[in-house]
Write a protein that holds these residues in place. Structure first.
Motif, PDB file in Angstrom:
ATOM      1  N   LYS A   1      -5.852  -3.016  -3.254  1.00  0.00           N
ATOM      2  CA  LYS A   1      -6.909  -2.684  -2.299  1.00  0.00           C
ATOM      3  C   LYS A   1      -8.219  -3.386  -2.636  1.00  0.00           C
ATOM      4  O   LYS A   1      -8.924  -3.874  -1.752  1.00  0.00           O
ATOM      5  CB  LYS A   1      -7.122  -1.171  -2.252  1.00  0.00           C
ATOM      6  CG  LYS A   1      -8.162  -0.738  -1.218  1.00  0.00           C
ATOM      7  CD  LYS A   1      -8.308   0.761  -1.170  1.00  0.00           C
ATOM      8  CE  LYS A   1      -9.285   1.165  -0.073  1.00  0.00           C
ATOM      9  NZ  LYS A   1     -10.626   0.581  -0.215  1.00  0.00           N
ATOM     10  N   GLU A   2      -8.562  -3.477  -3.915  1.00  0.00           N
ATOM     11  CA  GLU A   2      -9.844  -4.077  -4.271  1.00  0.00           C
ATOM     12  C   GLU A   2      -9.889  -5.558  -3.900  1.00  0.00           C
ATOM     13  O   GLU A   2     -10.934  -6.069  -3.474  1.00  0.00           O
ATOM     14  CB  GLU A   2     -10.126  -3.896  -5.765  1.00  0.00           C
ATOM     15  CG  GLU A   2      -9.127  -4.601  -6.682  1.00  0.00           C
ATOM     16  CD  GLU A   2      -9.443  -4.378  -8.152  1.00  0.00           C
ATOM     17  OE1 GLU A   2      -9.398  -5.368  -8.902  1.00  0.00           O
ATOM     18  OE2 GLU A   2      -9.726  -3.229  -8.516  1.00  0.00           O
ATOM     19  N   GLU A   3      -8.759  -6.248  -4.020  1.00  0.00           N
ATOM     20  CA  GLU A   3      -8.728  -7.661  -3.655  1.00  0.00           C
ATOM     21  C   GLU A   3      -8.744  -7.839  -2.138  1.00  0.00           C
ATOM     22  O   GLU A   3      -9.373  -8.764  -1.616  1.00  0.00           O
ATOM     23  CB  GLU A   3      -7.506  -8.348  -4.248  1.00  0.00           C
ATOM     24  CG  GLU A   3      -7.537  -8.494  -5.754  1.00  0.00           C
ATOM     25  CD  GLU A   3      -8.664  -9.418  -6.236  1.00  0.00           C
ATOM     26  OE1 GLU A   3      -9.269 -10.124  -5.416  1.00  0.00           O
ATOM     27  OE2 GLU A   3      -8.933  -9.422  -7.449  1.00  0.00           O
ATOM     28  N   ARG A   4      -8.058  -6.972  -1.437  1.00  0.00           N
ATOM     29  CA  ARG A   4      -8.071  -7.030   0.024  1.00  0.00           C
ATOM     30  C   ARG A   4      -9.473  -6.736   0.550  1.00  0.00           C
ATOM     31  O   ARG A   4      -9.965  -7.407   1.459  1.00  0.00           O
ATOM     32  CB  ARG A   4      -7.061  -6.042   0.599  1.00  0.00           C
ATOM     33  CG  ARG A   4      -6.893  -6.119   2.110  1.00  0.00           C
ATOM     34  CD  ARG A   4      -5.903  -5.069   2.582  1.00  0.00           C
ATOM     35  NE  ARG A   4      -4.547  -5.410   2.225  1.00  0.00           N
ATOM     36  CZ  ARG A   4      -3.639  -5.843   3.096  1.00  0.00           C
ATOM     37  NH1 ARG A   4      -3.954  -6.002   4.357  1.00  0.00           N
ATOM     38  NH2 ARG A   4      -2.414  -6.116   2.697  1.00  0.00           N
ATOM     39  N   ASP A   5     -10.129  -5.736  -0.038  1.00  0.00           N
ATOM     40  CA  ASP A   5     -11.494  -5.400   0.379  1.00  0.00           C
ATOM     41  C   ASP A   5     -12.445  -6.558   0.112  1.00  0.00           C
ATOM     42  O   ASP A   5     -13.347  -6.837   0.917  1.00  0.00           O
ATOM     43  CB  ASP A   5     -11.984  -4.145  -0.351  1.00  0.00           C
ATOM     44  CG  ASP A   5     -11.289  -2.877   0.118  1.00  0.00           C
ATOM     45  OD1 ASP A   5     -10.621  -2.923   1.173  1.00  0.00           O
ATOM     46  OD2 ASP A   5     -11.398  -1.849  -0.570  1.00  0.00           O
TER      47      ASP A   5
END
Length: 251
Positions: A163-167
């Motif tokens: 999620k952190e990379e997608r965000d």
């Protein structure tokens, strides 16, 4: 979400110049020390070096990667060149990073081909890669497009992104408008539709010219507004932040 991450651009051409607001949005003043770009265009090298605050290097992809040790690689060569660079530059670099126990760079891939799964096969299924088609229409007639302009993101089916990379990816492209995910199975249909849509501007101008010659001049902006309004009514779709448009603007 802004955070300093080292980035390297492989293929500093028109597209990578166009998305410059994305680098500045994420890195701010740190762009000068956190980025490097490589170009194969020697004739335009001096202009690019003068324009950007980060180094622009001629034909030394491997050297830029070794020097910067990027957390993000923006891979933007011409599609015909991409497979060779993957084999000769990216694959050896990812092997070196693994051997020294480093964190593998996230790969933002801009050619529509190869697909994400191909990068996983060539570079290893432990990397994060996305195919990206940035929104190239952000202003029309001086007006900012708040809803219509979208960046297309395609993640390989074989592995989910944290999620952190997608965000971070979504925030990176936010200066260009919104983002939408396109599944790998639908990329070619999406590209075909996008290319077809570009012809609409020519149709609008042709209609406007014909009306003027017939003695019924109608500004092409009004024709475009009527077309957009009809489309939104037909499909019950009006993007958030869409500019005003009216179906009755053209009698």
């Amino acid at each position: 979400m802004r955070q300093e991450r080292n980035m390297v651009i492989l293929g500093m051409g028109y597209l990578m110049e166009y998305i410059y607001p994305c680098y500045k949005h994420m890195l701010g003043e740190a762009a000068g020390r956190c980025m490097a770009a490589v170009t194969a265009d020697g004739a335009d090298l001096a202009r690019k070096q003068e324009k950007f605050e980060f180094p622009v290097i001629l034909d030394d992809n491997a050297g830029a990667l070794e020097q910067m040790e990027p957390e993000i690689i923006l891979f933007a060569p011409p599609p015909a060149v991409a497979p060779g660079l993957i084999e000769q530059v990216l694959a050896p670099y990812y092997r070196k990073v693994r051997e020294r126990g480093g964190k593998l760079p996230v790969l933002y891939a801009f050619p529509p081909k190869p697909e994400g799964r191909d990068y996983l096969e060539m570079l290893g299924n432990d990397i994060l890669v996305a195919n990206i088609l940035p929104n190239m229409v952000s202003r029309i007639a001086g007006e900012t497009l708040a809803g219509e302009g979208l960046t297309y993101l395609t993640f390989p089916d074989e592995g989910p992104w944290p999620k952190e990379e997608r965000d971070y990816l979504l925030e990176f492209f936010s200066p260009l408008g919104g983002c939408i995910e396109v599944k790998p199975a639908h990329v070619m249909q999406m590209l075909a539709g996008t290319v077809t849509v570009h012809n609409i501007s020519e149709i609008i101008l042709t209609v406007s010219d014909a009306l003027e010659r017939s003695g019924n001049p109608v500004d092409f902006h009004r024709i475009a507004g009527a077309m957009r309004a009809y489309h939104q009514k037909k499909w019950s779709y009006s993007p958030a932040g869409s500019a005003p448009c009216r179906e009755d603007e053209v009698e």
